[in-house]
Design an enzyme around this catalytic site. Sequence first.
Site, PDB file in Angstrom:
ATOM      1  N   GLY A  36       0.838  -1.201   0.000  1.00 60.23           N
ATOM      2  CA  GLY A  36       0.000   0.000   0.000  1.00 60.23           C
ATOM      3  C   GLY A  36       0.860   1.233   0.000  1.00 60.23           C
ATOM      4  O   GLY A  36       2.080   1.155  -0.173  1.00 60.23           O
ATOM      5  N   GLY A  37       0.218   2.345   0.226  1.00 60.21           N
ATOM      6  CA  GLY A  37       0.909   3.624   0.177  1.00 60.21           C
ATOM      7  C   GLY A  37       2.058   3.699   1.168  1.00 60.21           C
ATOM      8  O   GLY A  37       3.042   4.390   0.941  1.00 60.21           O
ATOM      9  N   MET A  38       1.927   3.011   2.290  1.00 59.66           N
ATOM     10  CA  MET A  38       2.952   3.114   3.304  1.00 59.66           C
ATOM     11  C   MET A  38       3.958   1.971   3.204  1.00 59.66           C
ATOM     12  O   MET A  38       4.719   1.749   4.120  1.00 59.66           O
ATOM     13  CB  MET A  38       2.328   3.155   4.696  1.00 59.66           C
ATOM     14  CG  MET A  38       1.447   4.370   4.931  1.00 59.66           C
ATOM     15  SD  MET A  38       2.234   5.941   4.500  1.00 59.66           S
ATOM     16  CE  MET A  38       3.350   6.120   5.873  1.00 59.66           C
ATOM     17  N   GLY A  39       3.932   1.240   2.126  1.00 55.63           N
ATOM     18  CA  GLY A  39       4.980   0.250   1.949  1.00 55.63           C
ATOM     19  C   GLY A  39       4.449  -1.142   1.665  1.00 55.63           C
ATOM     20  O   GLY A  39       3.249  -1.366   1.523  1.00 55.63           O
TER      21      GLY A  39
ATOM     22  N   VAL B  88       4.461  -5.204   2.855  1.00 56.01           N
ATOM     23  CA  VAL B  88       4.630  -6.022   4.056  1.00 56.01           C
ATOM     24  C   VAL B  88       4.770  -7.496   3.682  1.00 56.01           C
ATOM     25  O   VAL B  88       3.999  -8.007   2.859  1.00 56.01           O
ATOM     26  CB  VAL B  88       3.423  -5.868   5.008  1.00 56.01           C
ATOM     27  CG1 VAL B  88       3.709  -6.571   6.324  1.00 56.01           C
ATOM     28  CG2 VAL B  88       3.104  -4.404   5.237  1.00 56.01           C
TER      29      VAL B  88
ATOM     30  N   LYS C 289       8.099  -4.844   7.149  1.00 55.58           N
ATOM     31  CA  LYS C 289       7.501  -3.788   6.337  1.00 55.58           C
ATOM     32  C   LYS C 289       8.611  -2.938   5.733  1.00 55.58           C
ATOM     33  O   LYS C 289       9.466  -2.426   6.448  1.00 55.58           O
ATOM     34  CB  LYS C 289       6.586  -2.929   7.208  1.00 55.58           C
ATOM     35  CG  LYS C 289       5.992  -1.740   6.484  1.00 55.58           C
ATOM     36  CD  LYS C 289       4.951  -1.053   7.336  1.00 55.58           C
ATOM     37  CE  LYS C 289       3.651  -0.955   6.599  1.00 55.58           C
ATOM     38  NZ  LYS C 289       2.527  -0.549   7.381  1.00 55.58           N
TER      39      LYS C 289
ATOM     40  N   ASP D  21      -3.432   8.341  12.595  1.00 52.45           N
ATOM     41  CA  ASP D  21      -4.015   7.633  11.465  1.00 52.45           C
ATOM     42  C   ASP D  21      -4.797   6.418  11.944  1.00 52.45           C
ATOM     43  O   ASP D  21      -4.582   5.297  11.468  1.00 52.45           O
ATOM     44  CB  ASP D  21      -2.902   7.235  10.477  1.00 52.45           C
ATOM     45  CG  ASP D  21      -3.467   6.789   9.132  1.00 52.45           C
ATOM     46  OD1 ASP D  21      -4.633   7.130   8.834  1.00 52.45           O
ATOM     47  OD2 ASP D  21      -2.747   6.096   8.390  1.00 52.45           O
TER      48      ASP D  21
END
Lengths: 201, 863
Positions: B100-103, B105, B120, B214
Amino acid sequence: MDDGGEAAVGRLMEASRSGDPAALDRLFEVVYGDLRARAHAQRRRWHGQETLNTTALIHETYIKLAGAGADDWESRAHFLAIASRAMRQVLVDYARRQGAAKRGGEWRPVSLDEILLDPERSVAGGRSEAVLALEASLASLEEANPRHGRIVECRFFGGMTIGDTAEALGLSPATVKRGWAVAQAWLYRDIRSRLRNSEGQ
Amino acid sequence: MPEVPLESLEELFERVRGLPVAERAAFVASCSEDPGVRAELESLLDAAEEAPAFFEALATSLVPQAAHAALVDPVGPPDAGAGMPRLVGHYRVEQLLGAGGMGIVYRARDLRLGREVALKFLPRHLGRDESAARRFMAEARAAAALDHPHVCALHEVGEDRDGRVFIAMGYYGGETLDRVLQRGRPTIGQAVGWTREIASALRAAHARGIVHRDIKPGNVLITEGGTVKLLDFGLAKLGDATLTEVGRWLGTVAYMSPEQTRGGTVGAETDLWSLGVVLYEMLTGRRPFGGGNTAVVLEAIRNDRPAPPSTLRDELPEGLEELVLGLLSPDPAARRGPFRALLGEEGRVGAGATAGSARRWRWAAVAGASAAALVAAGTLLHGRSSGPDLPEIRRLAVLPLADSTHAPEQRFVVEGLHQAMIEDLTRSRALMVSSTDAVERYRESQRPPDQIASELGVDAIVQGAVWKRGDSLHVEVRLLRRSSETPFWSGRYGGSARGEILALPSRIAAGIVSAAGTERGAGPAMPTAATTVGHQPRAERAFLRGMYEFRRMKDNGVPGEDQMKRRLRTAIRDFDEAATIEPGWAAAHAWLARAYHWLASNLTRADSNGYYFERSRVEALRAVSLDESGAQGFAALGFVLFAYDHNWVEAERAIRRAIELEPSSDNHWTYALYLLAVGRFDESIQQYEEAGRRDPVSRLLKAQEAEAYACAGRWDEAVPRLELLHEWTGPESDEGRIARAFAYSHVDRYDEAIASLEGAISRNDSAARFVAGLAYVEASAGDTRKARALIRWLDANSPGWERTFPETLAAAGELDRAAAEVQRGALEGVWSQSTILRCQGAYPYVRDDPRIQEIERSMHFPN
């Protein structure tokens, strides 16, 4: 080191000078605690690695020390000064290897603390480069100002106090304080220009 | 240009460094005929600004790095070329879990420890932004240190061979809440239970100043066991940097708080809002602020009130709707009441809420919860706490808690609770609180409360008892007015005795502040101490033991050096253990710093002083960097800065900051010591008075206050204070005897001084300190011959005695030795001797000695 330690160091130094081969080991044992506390202090600023590593550092230092010969030791402070020089050698060796390894594309774990406590970005990444730059600068400082070189060794590499440094080098504490301040500024200026030059290349 | 040797420069360098910045240029311009020298000096001066920070930073990472390299064999590079890395360090990557946007996994196996982890990888652009990465690390690290049952464990942060930063986290199986919600609404019991688990994780994080930012179903993992693990602390902050440029977060605007959508700074309340959105969605199956596109959602968040959940689900228990809507209050402060209610811990509900709604909230929370709860309730016994007929409660004393735990070997737990309550109350700034030392003498006291209150000069007192039931610890506290025998408020609090002990005091303190009715205009009533969250049980016990030892150090009034050293060393060991187990615990580092500087400044053998001061500095910096609102860290840092570094300006700043955060007796005391050292005697006396208001019965404090009067040369005022002290301790006590004798000799009462000391010498087997004191008095009285005879005796029988009494040497005319001692003390940072430079004592005799003048110059005392 506790109060009794100093006398023991004196006796052991005497024995070591008079050629008792075991004295060096015992001497190291006595000073070990002190030295270990210093290395531990360094480590504690940083946290992260196991205690084992402090021990490893001390052992490395000891190996260097044993090679240095015991004849020069006149006092506990003097011994610490020699240990400081050994520490310098150990660190510079590692930095060289580290630098070589990095160029070889080695992977190594990065701890959180290591990242957090990274030296300021003026060093432009890579402690090993910074250490090697420091070593180069220190070498050129020593050429013209050997006294300042010794002060840096004791204060920076050995983590020695002003009082111990003064005793080891036979200077007044005020002279050590003054010399340390000016040497830091000189070295920083020199290192900064070295790192900037290497960046530009 | 030939190089200028440093030796010829260093004196100029030191002199110019001692000047105010504005005067330096003029000095450089006129200091030498040689343009080379001037240029060199200027250039060094420029470098000197950053040099110490550079060396400090280098030293902090250098040694352990080298040691590490010596020990750990380099691990070969991971298999290159493939899309999925197969080996990353000591992790074998096994399965892609998500991206996803944050990496990205992966599930991976830790080959060293043989456990499963989630790895991650941060997106490359995030890893590159070093300042963002550092902020992220700081926060992730702090979150990891929480070690909370509902926060995902963080094992390690590493870097792969391409420099990509990865995080190794706990792997729990299960799935994220967004997937759960795709299948339909959970039961109301599940929804409230999960919400409470998230809330308890948030409470722990917020107490450490960590805001998640978040909270959304995608960051809530429901494990296979059905409990919550909150993911991705710190990532949101990292995202801040990229939010506007990349707009990756568009999918999750729905959970943003109104203040977050406006892009300003957000506080902990933003998480409460988002939690409200998550709870709303779990209950109703719909998001409260929906809409076809981002702009519509943002508009709704900012301006609309959501539809009442009861219109969407009809079997909601009473009060739950109010709780959800309370979390979704546009006013951030109004979300705290329902949040506390959710956790089942409100004593009184915040502004704007009625007592009735408070009851319903609590009921809802309890009704919905299945998890074992921390139950706490404050009960107002007399209907109201303040009014026109009742004086306001401004000063308060918390008496030692009665220990009903039947575990005398764990007395440190009860005492630690007590001390932490006092600290948290002090931090709330709503009340002036008597210090722990001040109330100690009332342990198990039979005196009536009004008498105790009057002796301590307080308006109300808190009594309490602690007991254990199974694995949990319970505290009951009662608040009594000075004028009344019966309590007007009582509260009961409980928590797990394993890791949650230190979470109790801040809740109790909040209850007391609220009940005392003094929170109006006093800033946030909830203390945000670093000691308010769950801890690892072993770390918590070590910490409590350390506090106990530290306090015991001062047990007998003015402590003897041996006792003090022993206690301090034990305390240091304990705090060190706590800090080692839980490196992110700011309070453990702060107390460690404190114990170190006590040790450093109270050793008469000064060999190791520098070492202990350095340790203190390191720990204090650590504490401050972990928790900017921790007063203890600033106080310890300030102490090192003035006593050891003689960095007067920064020291004063740090100490004042500590007082601002926590106006405690200790912090005022530290400031008094500072002011004494720089010669601002009258201000020092004022600070001693401030400290004394919070601690009217401390003998050590009173003794030092008298010393400040002595330093100021106000001997006629010092004498009655020392005599009062003497009355307290009794005629046989030797406490303060020497100071009193010195004071007598300054007001020409030599006979009393001599008689007092001679008595002590014969009773104490010729103890060196009394002999040294007597020598001083004899010399002051003009009998130099006798004084020198005593000095010779001291030299023969108690070598090193002069470290404590350089003024004896000075008074007897042995100026050379006296000056050497003052010099040594100043250089080694024995505060009592650096203080001498600005006090009476040896200084008036040796002030013309070139060594002293050099030292004084090098100390750069502020003018």
